[in-house]
Structure formats: C-alpha cells, structure tokens
Design an enzyme around this catalytic site. Structure first.
Site, PDB file in Angstrom:
ATOM      1  N   VAL A  19       6.255  -7.182   2.775  1.00 23.31           N
ATOM      2  CA  VAL A  19       6.010  -6.670   4.303  1.00 23.31           C
ATOM      3  C   VAL A  19       5.247  -8.560   4.171  1.00 23.31           C
ATOM      4  O   VAL A  19       4.265  -8.568   4.137  1.00 23.31           O
ATOM      5  CB  VAL A  19       5.674  -6.286   4.794  1.00 23.31           C
ATOM      6  CG1 VAL A  19       5.955  -6.394   6.368  1.00 23.31           C
ATOM      7  CG2 VAL A  19       6.833  -4.953   4.989  1.00 23.31           C
ATOM      8  N   GLU A  42      10.687  -4.943   4.070  1.00 29.49           N
ATOM      9  CA  GLU A  42      11.660  -4.498   4.490  1.00 29.49           C
ATOM     10  C   GLU A  42      11.671  -4.098   5.986  1.00 29.49           C
ATOM     11  O   GLU A  42      10.952  -4.976   6.395  1.00 29.49           O
ATOM     12  CB  GLU A  42      10.564  -3.274   4.714  1.00 29.49           C
ATOM     13  CG  GLU A  42      11.075  -2.003   5.567  1.00 29.49           C
ATOM     14  CD  GLU A  42      10.088  -1.295   5.593  1.00 29.49           C
ATOM     15  OE1 GLU A  42      10.334   0.227   5.679  1.00 29.49           O
ATOM     16  OE2 GLU A  42       8.985  -1.054   5.777  1.00 29.49           O
ATOM     17  N   CYS A 115       7.190   3.240   1.230  1.00 29.05           N
ATOM     18  CA  CYS A 115       5.909   2.848   2.311  1.00 29.05           C
ATOM     19  C   CYS A 115       5.785   3.660   2.660  1.00 29.05           C
ATOM     20  O   CYS A 115       6.251   4.443   2.929  1.00 29.05           O
ATOM     21  CB  CYS A 115       6.575   1.536   2.793  1.00 29.05           C
ATOM     22  SG  CYS A 115       5.047   1.358   3.603  1.00 29.05           S
ATOM     23  N   LYS A 154      14.286   2.078  -3.250  1.00 27.89           N
ATOM     24  CA  LYS A 154      13.378   2.579  -3.930  1.00 27.89           C
ATOM     25  C   LYS A 154      12.029   3.050  -3.690  1.00 27.89           C
ATOM     26  O   LYS A 154      11.754   3.712  -2.304  1.00 27.89           O
ATOM     27  CB  LYS A 154      12.011   0.976  -3.533  1.00 27.89           C
ATOM     28  CG  LYS A 154      11.052   0.241  -4.006  1.00 27.89           C
ATOM     29  CD  LYS A 154       9.980  -1.039  -3.904  1.00 27.89           C
ATOM     30  CE  LYS A 154       9.594  -1.725  -4.484  1.00 27.89           C
ATOM     31  NZ  LYS A 154       8.156  -0.172  -3.768  1.00 27.89           N
ATOM     32  N   HIS A 182       7.909   2.959  -7.867  1.00 30.63           N
ATOM     33  CA  HIS A 182       6.548   2.519  -8.044  1.00 30.63           C
ATOM     34  C   HIS A 182       6.029   3.231  -8.610  1.00 30.63           C
ATOM     35  O   HIS A 182       5.379   4.359  -8.094  1.00 30.63           O
ATOM     36  CB  HIS A 182       6.297   1.907  -6.395  1.00 30.63           C
ATOM     37  CG  HIS A 182       4.653   1.705  -5.928  1.00 30.63           C
ATOM     38  ND1 HIS A 182       4.352   0.879  -5.432  1.00 30.63           N
ATOM     39  CD2 HIS A 182       3.751   1.699  -7.046  1.00 30.63           C
ATOM     40  CE1 HIS A 182       3.702   0.390  -5.151  1.00 30.63           C
ATOM     41  NE2 HIS A 182       2.648   1.233  -6.885  1.00 30.63           N
ATOM     42  N   GLY A 214       4.809  -2.186 -10.117  1.00 26.44           N
ATOM     43  CA  GLY A 214       3.260  -1.335 -10.086  1.00 26.44           C
ATOM     44  C   GLY A 214       2.501  -1.538 -11.098  1.00 26.44           C
ATOM     45  O   GLY A 214       0.896  -2.114 -10.672  1.00 26.44           O
ATOM     46  N   ALA A 241       5.769  -7.554  -7.631  1.00 30.53           N
ATOM     47  CA  ALA A 241       5.129  -7.937  -6.056  1.00 30.53           C
ATOM     48  C   ALA A 241       4.064  -8.867  -6.230  1.00 30.53           C
ATOM     49  O   ALA A 241       4.037 -10.003  -5.940  1.00 30.53           O
ATOM     50  CB  ALA A 241       4.412  -6.489  -5.740  1.00 30.53           C
ATOM     51  N   ARG A 242       2.325  -8.155  -6.436  1.00 29.59           N
ATOM     52  CA  ARG A 242       1.314  -9.087  -5.640  1.00 29.59           C
ATOM     53  C   ARG A 242       1.047 -10.250  -6.897  1.00 29.59           C
ATOM     54  O   ARG A 242       0.936 -11.400  -6.815  1.00 29.59           O
ATOM     55  CB  ARG A 242      -0.041  -7.986  -6.177  1.00 29.59           C
ATOM     56  CG  ARG A 242       0.036  -7.132  -5.021  1.00 29.59           C
ATOM     57  CD  ARG A 242      -1.207  -6.020  -4.729  1.00 29.59           C
ATOM     58  NE  ARG A 242      -0.506  -5.151  -6.222  1.00 29.59           N
ATOM     59  CZ  ARG A 242      -1.475  -5.489  -6.734  1.00 29.59           C
ATOM     60  NH1 ARG A 242      -2.705  -5.548  -6.301  1.00 29.59           N
ATOM     61  NH2 ARG A 242      -1.321  -3.962  -7.632  1.00 29.59           N
TER      62      ARG A 242
END
Length: 488
Positions: A19, A42, A115, A154, A182, A214, A241-242
């Site tokens: 997001v 999303e 989420c 997911k 995840h 993850g 992701a991060r």
C-alpha cells in the site's frame, strides 16, 4: 473476453503488493532493475467499481478514475504483461466485476487474503478471509471461471502447519495459477522471524507454484539472498516487499545501484507519469530511511509539490522540461480533437460560443425550463438532449433538438448539466426567445410560480387538498434523462 496472456509464476522474482508503494513509478522501476512480475498495491473492490476507465493520451496510460477525478489505478503498455492487479474483496460478484473492469489492462488478478490491518479485516477482507474458507473458495472459483487471466491469492499462515496446508490444498482446487504465502501469522509483525518451515511444508504439499514472501527482515539483504530464501522455503518464486521498498535495485543481478541514482530514476518515472506528489514523497522517504534527518531529508519532508521534490534532488530542469513537453502534447491533442470535432460536426447544427452561469439567473430558473415552456406553448415535442464526453479532458458537449433543428455551444463544459444548459441558451437566442436572465424585464416563469404559490396558500387556508397536479409540476421541473453519456 480478452485473450489470455500466459503468466508463469515459476522461477520468478516478484515485487510484492505494498500500500502506497506499489504505484506505477515503483512498479516500472522494479521491472527496469530485473523484477519479473510486479503486483500493484491493494485496491478495494467497492472503490474500483466507482471508477471509469479512461485512456490518457497525454501520458499514454490507462487510468481508472474515481468520481472525484482522482486516479485510483494507472497502468501503461510497458507493464501490461507483467503487472498483477491485487484487490481487497469479501464478495465474489464484486470481485468478478472489478476483474472484468481491469482484465484487458493487466496480466493477472490477485485477492488479498493476508492483510492484518483493521481497515481490511473489519470489512471481512484480507486476513479475515482466512477464517472463512467457504468465502475464499467462492471468490476464487468465481474469478477463475469468469475471466481469462490467471488468478492468484496471497495469504498468511494459520496457527498450525496442518491447518495452513489443508487451507492451501482447498485453495488449489479452485484452479488458481499460484499462491503467495507470507510466512507469518496475522498477529505477527516484520520483527518476528519468518516461518520458512511452514512455507516449505506448503510448497511440498501442492502442485501449483508457491511464492515465498516475508524474507526481507531475516534473509534478503542483497540479490544473492533471494535464492537463499527460495531454497529455504522450497518455493517456486520469491516475492519481495520491504527490501524492494528500501531499494528497488535489489532485483539487479549486478548488485545495488547507488541510492542517489535509484531515487532520481524513481523521480523521473513519478514526473513522467504524473504521480501524486504525496505518494512520491512517501516512497522517497522510505528509501532515505535513516537519512531523513539530513538536510536533504528535511527538505524532502517539507516539499509540497512534485516540482519542490525535484528541486530537492537537483532535478528542477528535468521537471520543467518534462511538464513543458506534456503541455505541448496536450495542446496539440486538443487542437487535433477540435479539428476532428469540426470535421465530424453536422453542418445543420446551429452553434454559438456560450456558457451557462447560474449567477445570471434567478434561483431555480434555468434556460432549459424556459425552452421546455416555449416548446409546450408552441405545441412542439419537448427538447431532446444528446450529450457526449471527450476522453482527453473529460469535458461535455450537448446538442439539443427542438422542432427538428439542432443547437449546441462550441464551448465544452465540466458537467453534463452545464453543457445541456448551454445548448438550451443557443436555441433560445437563435429563436429570439427569453431565456430567463435576471436582466430581462419580465420573468413570466417566476410570476407564474408566485401565482401558484399564492394559490396553494389560499387552498391551505381553506383546508383544501394541497396536492398539486403532476402536469402543473412538470412546467417547473427540468426534464432529466437516465441515458448514459457516451464518449467521443
């Protein structure tokens, strides 16, 4: 239905849905650096269903635009065969409606079932779906049967490995193309270790591709670590992701690019695709991280426009050059559109350059009302309005037909109602009929309304029925049309 473009989920390095991060500039940048597939952030089904699909000829994009004119989802040809549209949904039919809306512009559809945020779970979306396998099955089965593009979902892991594997096996039977996992429970956060053993158990239990997610905290610090995480989970692919948010050049086989270059590349895409400055600013802040307290970081934090962001990174000239190109392109397209309008214009249509300004008219009195009244008086059929919208700037133009003659304003308006009022003014002025302006000596519609108001007061005092015959009301209520507004 659209022709299916196969999207393989094995052996892939994938930008995860995030997001506020997974907008078009970040997705394109990740592809440039080596990502195979990119997921958008999303987007909620109800919000998407309010959007209209618009071809943006200036940016060369496809935009899904909300009623307030804000772009909810923007995509382009560069990513069309690589982008997966992730939505939040708790309803099979809504999910299918959104999927059909975007199907021709994306490579796949994903349902967010992981989420843990309250805004998602309170609406029975995201991780809330994990406790409702029947709803999961309904949504995924409906999508798989209803569209031609591959469907994925997911999830997060459940409290026990056995329950997680059983759920994934049930999901596999819906016919989806892949499942992203995840490796944390819904109550766990990034600082908690990722459960590689659970992802591995899932990978070994199903035949569809499993995408491991993850690993940014424990595993993925550089490109080589992506393969390490994949082996630890026995997954088909890895979703990042991060680590990608902090530096999307994590996808480069050759190693990281200098952060300064990465940020400048990101800004170029943000300007090129008119990304909202608040979103651009957020993503750049995530990249700066510990450097936010530097002079540059503080200037970025204070920036209140895309231009100011560019100036922080010494890209002011780039911003001016790019926006000048867009303005020139927009002007050229508007001229071309106007020329095409003129060529296609019915020569029998009577035209004037007029606009409707409600400040020039008494309250609740409009040119359309005057035109309707005149038609009834002259025993003509009531006026017929045909309104179209121009995709380039989403402005409206209306043609009114009265007594087999057509009238329109050459000026385009920001709303359908304003365009119709302008067309009515052209007709009235051509006919030499009063249009109800405040400056006109007598306003018979206002006088007529006053007389009827007085009659109702007298009838009320006498205790008579206050109901007004519908044919009298019609004289003062504008005729409206429920027909859809076509685009030209």
């Amino acid at each position: 239905m659209t022709v299916n473009t196969p999207l393989c989920f094995r052996g892939k390095k994938i930008l995860a849905p995030m997001v506020r991060v997974g907008t078009l500039p970040m997705r394109l940048l990740a592809l440039d650096y080596g990502a195979d597939i990119v997921y958008c952030e999303e987007l909620i089904d109800i919000k998407m269903l309010q959007c209209k699909r618009v071809i943006n000829e200036v940016l060369e994009t496809v935009d899904f635009v909300a009623p307030n004119e804000r772009v909810v989802f923007r995509t382009c040809e560069r990513e069309r065969h690589r982008v997966v549209f992730q939505m939040g949904s708790a309803d099979a039919e809504r999910a299918l409606a959104v999927a059909k809306l975007v199907e021709s512009d994306v490579a796949g559809i994903d349902i967010n079932m992981g989420c843990p945020k309250e805004y998602s779970t309170k609406a029975s979306m995201g991780a809330a779906l994990l406790s409702d396998p029947d709803k999961i099955e309904s949504i995924l089965t409906t999508l798989v049967k209803g569209i031609c593009k591959p469907v994925t979902c997911k999830i997060r892991i459940l409290p026990s490995v056995e329950d997680t594997v059983n759920l994934v096996k049930r999901i596999e039977k819906t016919g989806i193309a892949a499942i992203a996992v995840h490796g944390r429970k819904k109550e766990e956060r990034p600082q908690h270790p990722v459960h590689c053993d659970v992802i591995k158990a899932i990978s070994e239990a199903v035949s569809i591709p499993v995408i491991a997610n993850g690993g940014s905290h424990d595993f993925i610090k550089e490109y080589a670590d992506i393969e390490t995480f994949q082996k630890a989970t026995s997954a088909s692919s890895v979703m990042i992701a991060r680590a990608a948010m902090w530096n999307p050049s994590i996808f480069r086989k050759e190693g990281f690019c200098p952060l300064k270059d990465v940020m400048q590349d990101y800004i170029k895409y943000a300007v090129r695709y008119d990304n909202h400055y608040t979103n651009t600013k957020y993503c750049l802040c995530q990249m700066l991280r510990e450097q936010l307290e530097t002079t540059q970081g503080k200037k970025l934090h204070a920036a209140q426009s895309t231009q100011e962001i560019c100036e922080v990174f010494e890209m002011g000239d780039f911003y001016e050059e790019t926006t000048a190109v867009f303005e020139a392109k927009k002007t050229s397209l508007e001229t071309k559109t106007q020329d095409e309008d003129d060529q296609m214009e019915d020569p029998d249509v009577i035209k004037m350059a007029v606009r409707f300004d409600k400040r020039e008219y008494p309250p609740q009195i409009t040119p359309k009302m005057y035109l309707l009244e005149w038609c009834r008086k002259e025993k003509h059929p009531q006026p017929v309005y045909e309104t179209v919208q121009r995709p380039l700037d989403r402005l409206f133009c209306s043609v009114v037909t009265v007594a087999e003659r057509k009238y329109r304003s050459t000026l385009w308006d920001k709303s359908k109602k304003l365009a119709e009022q302008a067309a009515a003014i052209v007709c009235l002025r051509t006919l030499g009929v009063a249009e109800g302006k405040l400056c006109e000596a007598e306003n018979h519609l206002i006088n007529k309304r006053k007389r009827q108001d007085q009659e109702r007061l007298i009838n009320r005092d006498r205790g008579e029925d206050l109901a007004e015959p519908s044919h009298k009301k019609a004289n003062f209520i504008e005729e409206t049309s429920d027909m859809n507004v076509p685009k030209v």
